[in-house]
Design a protein around this motif. Structure first.
Motif, PDB file in Angstrom:
ATOM      1  N   LYS A 158     120.666  90.575  22.133  1.00 60.86           N
ATOM      2  CA  LYS A 158     120.565  92.002  21.763  1.00 60.86           C
ATOM      3  C   LYS A 158     121.815  92.775  22.170  1.00 60.86           C
ATOM      4  N   LYS A 179     117.621  77.319  17.241  1.00 62.90           N
ATOM      5  CA  LYS A 179     116.925  77.569  15.970  1.00 62.90           C
ATOM      6  C   LYS A 179     115.927  78.720  16.130  1.00 62.90           C
ATOM      7  N   THR A 180     115.204  78.715  17.255  1.00 66.47           N
ATOM      8  CA  THR A 180     114.205  79.759  17.518  1.00 66.47           C
ATOM      9  C   THR A 180     114.843  81.145  17.591  1.00 66.47           C
ATOM     10  N   PHE A 181     116.048  81.222  18.164  1.00 64.23           N
ATOM     11  CA  PHE A 181     116.672  82.528  18.400  1.00 64.23           C
ATOM     12  C   PHE A 181     117.760  82.883  17.388  1.00 64.23           C
ATOM     13  N   ALA A 182     117.939  82.035  16.362  1.00 60.53           N
ATOM     14  CA  ALA A 182     119.013  82.257  15.387  1.00 60.53           C
ATOM     15  C   ALA A 182     118.905  83.598  14.664  1.00 60.53           C
ATOM     16  N   GLN A 183     117.692  84.101  14.518  1.00 61.19           N
ATOM     17  CA  GLN A 183     117.494  85.372  13.808  1.00 61.19           C
ATOM     18  C   GLN A 183     118.046  86.572  14.582  1.00 61.19           C
ATOM     19  N   PHE A 184     118.360  86.388  15.869  1.00 59.91           N
ATOM     20  CA  PHE A 184     118.785  87.518  16.698  1.00 59.91           C
ATOM     21  C   PHE A 184     120.289  87.602  16.914  1.00 59.91           C
ATOM     22  N   LYS A 186     124.413  85.196  16.592  1.00 60.53           N
ATOM     23  CA  LYS A 186     125.130  83.932  16.392  1.00 60.53           C
ATOM     24  C   LYS A 186     124.939  83.047  17.620  1.00 60.53           C
TER      25      LYS A 186
END
Length: 288
Positions: A158, A179-184, A186
């Protein structure tokens, strides 16, 4: 009877029962949390009682219910119960959902258990507020892929770093986290051998190596100029990772004591609605 003649309740007649909180863990005797929360309460004149409770490894749920039945208001949760606390909670904060673990419980008036995770916010607070480390646009390396690391990835991303790399001995575990945190943001996952030739502005040790007096297998040139080395563990003397970091190019080295106090302050905010001042508490703990 005149108004001024009416008896006024004195402070002594008011409810003087302290609000009860505790940290549950196994082991837990070493915990600094009781000292920290006592200092927090003193800042606001709050009447609280805070204990460190050793809990049998298969008795966590029972211990939580017993503490609540005895009037407890909230709990901190440490190793090895953070995953169980996550399962036990009826409602979860967004950061707890992301972390997949709970380190703070608040007992609600409707009988529900609210679970939160203040670890990552505590780390970011310590880095940005206490150590004046800018994370935006920086390259961050996080060592390890266990529960401690999972709990801090969301808050770190963040801050909008240029890149966050997770390095772990077991690469598939690191890749799963990435993979789990890729949406947040790079984020990449690598093995330690893949770090050769790469340099980072901030290197955070989230492995348990320091507890064993060991050192993650890092290449010597991993630190960029003005780099910060941070160990989520803390002790009476610098951890092996921090000693190594200062010998190999880190400009700043800090242990996790500030993170401990900052995550505790977030817990206190969740319970009491106010966030304590932390710098003096950290300084007092450093003095011993």
């Amino acid at each position: 009877m005149h108004v001024q003649d009416r008896p006024v309740a004195t402070k002594a007649e008011k409810d003087t029962t302290p609000a009860r909180y505790a940290v549950m863990g196994n082991p837990v005797a070493h915990s600094k949390s009781p000292v920290i929360h006592k200092q927090f309460a003193h800042q606001f004149g709050h009447n609280i009682e805070y204990a460190a409770l050793w809990v049998d490894t298969d008795g966590f749920a029972e211990a939580v219910q017993q503490f609540r039945a005895e009037g407890g208001k909230g709990l901190n949760v440490t190793v090895p119960f953070k995953l169980e606390a996550f399962s036990l909670a009826d409602n979860l904060s967004e950061r707890a959902k992301l972390a997949g673990a709970v380190n703070t419980i608040r007992f609600e008036v409707d009988g529900k258990i609210f679970g939160d995770n203040t670890d990552g916010t505590g780390l970011v607070h310590d880095l940005t507020k206490n150590l004046n480390v800018h994370l935006r646009g920086r390259k961050i390396l996080v060592l390890g892929a266990g529960g401690a690391v999972r709990g801090v990835l969301g808050p770190l991303l963040k801050q909008n770093p240029a890149l966050l790399v997770i390095a772990n001995r077991t690469v598939p575990k690191a890749k799963e986290l990435a993979k789990t945190f890729a949406q947040f943001g790079k984020i990449e996952a690598v093995g330690y051998d893949e770090l050769v030739g790469k340099r980072f502005d901030v290197v955070i040790n989230g492995t348990s190596a320091s507890l064993k007096g060991e050192m993650p297998p890092l290449p010597v040139n991993v630190f960029a100029g003005n780099a910060v080395a941070y160990d989520m563990m803390y002790g009476d003397k610098p951890t092996p990772f921090l000693e190594w970091a200062m010998l190999h190019g880190a400009e700043t080295a800090a242990d996790g004591l500030g993170m401990l106090v900052e995550q505790a302050a977030e817990s206190y905010l969740l319970w009491r609605g106010v966030r304590p001042e932390t710098r003096h508490v950290i300084a007092a703990l450093r003095k011993g």
